[in-house]
Enzyme design. Structure first.
Site, short mmCIF file in Angstrom:
data_model
loop_
_atom_site.label_atom_id
_atom_site.label_comp_id
_atom_site.label_asym_id
_atom_site.label_seq_id
_atom_site.Cartn_x
_atom_site.Cartn_y
_atom_site.Cartn_z
CD GLU A 193 -2.61 1.10 2.71
OE1 GLU A 193 -3.57 1.87 2.83
OE2 GLU A 193 -2.28 0.27 3.59
CE LYS A 232 -7.29 1.36 3.22
NZ LYS A 232 -6.07 1.74 4.00
CB CYS A 292 -4.64 -1.79 4.09
SG CYS A 292 -3.86 -2.01 5.73
#
Length: 570
Positions: free
Chosen positions: A41, A107, A143
């Site tokens: 990330e 994300k 994540c």
């Protein structure tokens, strides 16, 4: 499909350096025959870039770096973490394939707890994406997305993804790696999907990223795992289409699909198809290290990256003959090399011959540059200068703190003159209760043991000696009752409860937010009342402490945000 996970240690803000490192990892993965390489990330910028993301020029430069990386992806696909601006800023996974940016996943779940503050910087992603590599459908996530038990993982699996990929920057604390992998096992099983998790590694200010990237099959079995606390390229062959048969027999997914009024339409991006190959890459499974060894590795990695990434050649610390400075010196010598560590003994009239001998013996055992600077002449000058103002008043804590502040001043003078970073040696137990002197033993640019309880200091010292097979830290240092040696016959347990009683209370109060009533029902009442009063009173000191390695679930610093001015709480 041959999969590569590039577990990298990047530097926040170093776009050129990070870009070169990512491009090199892509080329190495291609040489290893990988079809798909996954990076962590925000690998382009480093994590967390914090308010660098509020600078438009920085975000624009990160996009330029990403496009330069894309040029290295001929014949391979890379999933690279990068901030991308399109009407708003996103924490994104860029799909780089055959020399171009082929797609972008943004994300969806932005953590805003503990050390995370992503709502300050990013907009939430809304759309999902699938990647088609031959017969394999790949679903990218970032994540926090995979920590959620439902979408996006469930939606990607229902849409046909046989491989879920997660780009991550997941910070370390004791027990985190094992707990995180247990969660990933559940995600793989629940979604009947292979799962590849690529984590960042390295130190960034207070945070340490531990790596431990892993690949699991659709039944949650680990088929490859990278080591912790070091860079690695994990390469493994997988066949996610094997999950199809098990999905046909698993009616739970059909029930889940029936419960949805409408499944989201997910665009599919074509990427590099798996190539035919004759030799297999089975992957390696690095073991998890025991707890104390994980702590040692995390402390060493955290301080080494802080020193190196901030451009310091050497460090200096005060060695008193006590156990905290002994542990600090041993970790520094191992992490940086003894030639970069300078140990300074600063005895006073209250320093015993035994502790002075131990300070010298420790430095000799570790091979450190050692020097002794007695503080008695300096203390005498301070005492004389203050005598008119102190007339009629007896000695008290003031004179004790003067000694600590003289030592801090000497260390900072060495730092200024010689360019050495001062490493302070106080532990978490002392930091919690304020058993530390502002501008004295708290002086420094980095507080190595800031998140290590005193009882763990003892455990780590014994572990280092056992690991070395010799006495790095003198046995007398470990066995002696802890003392600041700022007055005659002083011991820590004259001012504080014994650490074996104090530390469990501090852990429950600081890390678990247990109430006074809960603590009183479980621990010694006098210890509880004394500890809570000291912790609440010492917030102003902690606010001025240097950064240090986060080792526990809740550390003083980024994820401890209490007001200084307050009334005591329940």
């Amino acid at each position: 499909m041959r999969l590569a996970l590039a577990q990298l240690n990047v530097v926040v803000g170093d776009l050129d350096g990070n870009g070169a490192k990512i491009a090199d990892a892509v080329r190495t993965a291609r040489t290893a025959g990988a079809d798909l390489v996954v990076l962590p990330e925000l690998a382009v910028t480093g994590y967390p870039p914090e308010d660098l993301l509020l600078r438009p020029a920085f975000v624009k430069a990160a996009r330029t770096t990403l496009e330069e990386i894309a040029a290295s992806t001929r014949g391979i696909t890379a999933l690279v973490g990068c901030p991308l601006f399109d009407r708003d800023l996103s924490n994104a996974c860029a799909v780089l394939s055959d020399g171009a940016v082929a797609g972008v996943y943004r994300k969806r779940f932005l953590p805003n707890y503990g050390v995370f503050d992503e709502h300050r910087y990013f907009a939430e992603g809304r759309e999902l994406m699938l990647l088609r590599a031959g017969d394999v459908l790949v679903g990218p996530t970032i994540c926090e997305d995979i920590w959620q038990p439902g979408p996006p993982a469930t939606d990607l699996a229902l849409a046909g993804a046989q491989l879920l990929v997660n780009l991550s920057a997941s910070p370390f604390h004791v027990g985190k790696a094992e707990d995180r992998e247990e969660m990933l096992v559940t995600r793989a099983r629940d979604n009947a999907s292979y799962l590849a998790f690529c984590n960042l590694v390295g130190g960034q200010d207070e945070l340490v990223f531990d790596g431990h990237s892993v690949v699991l099959d659709d039944e949650g079995e680990v088929i490859a795992r990278a080591p912790g606390f070091e860079e690695a390229l994990l390469v493994v062959d997988i066949d996610p289409t094997e999950a199809i048969g098990r999905r046909l027999r698993d009616v739970r997914r059909r029930e889940l699909e029936r419960s949805r009024e409408r499944l989201p339409e997910i665009p599919v991006v074509e990427i590099t198809a798996p190539r035919a190959r004759t030799e297999a890459a089975p992957g390696t499974i690095a073991p998890f290290l025991p707890e104390l060894e994980q702590m040692r590795r995390a402390l060493g990695l955290g301080v080494r990256d802080y020193v190196d990434k901030n451009g310091f050649e050497s460090v200096v610390l005060g060695v008193s003959g006590g156990i905290d400075s002994a542990l600090s010196a041993a970790i520094l010598a191992d992490a940086l090399g003894p030639e970069r560590v300078h140990a300074v003994s600063m005895p006073s009239r209250y320093s015993s011959a035994e502790t002075r001998d131990d300070a010298r013996a420790l430095s000799e055992n570790l091979g450190l540059d050692f020097r002794e600077i007695p503080i008695e002449p300096v203390l005498a000058a301070f005492t004389e200068a203050l005598a008119p103002s102190f007339s009629g008043r007896g000695a008290d804590l003031t004179e004790e703190n003067l000694q600590a502040r003289i030592r801090g001043t000497l260390l900072m003078a060495l730092s200024n003159k010689l360019g050495w970073l001062v490493v302070s040696t106080g532990n978490k137990s002392e930091m919690a209760v304020g058993y530390a002197t502002l501008y004295g033993d708290m002086v420094g640019g980095f507080a190595l043991l800031k998140d290590v309880f005193k009882t763990d200091v003892f455990r780590l010292c014994r572990h280092l000696n056992e690991r070395a097979g010799r006495e790095l830290i003198p046995a007398s240092t470990i066995e002696r009752a802890p003392s600041a040696e700022l007055r005659a016959d002083q011991r820590d347990d004259q001012s504080l409860p014994p650490y074996e009683l104090l530390d469990p209370v501090l852990e429950a109060y600081v890390e678990l937010d247990r109430s006074r009533e809960e603590l009183l029902s479980e621990f010694d009442a006098a210890t509880v009342e004394r500890a809570l009063a000291l912790v609440d009173r010492a917030e102003y000191k902690r606010r001025q402490a240097p950064p240090g390695v986060k080792l526990r679930p809740r550390a003083f610093g980024r994820d401890w945000r209490l007001p200084i001015t307050k009334r005591s709480q329940p």
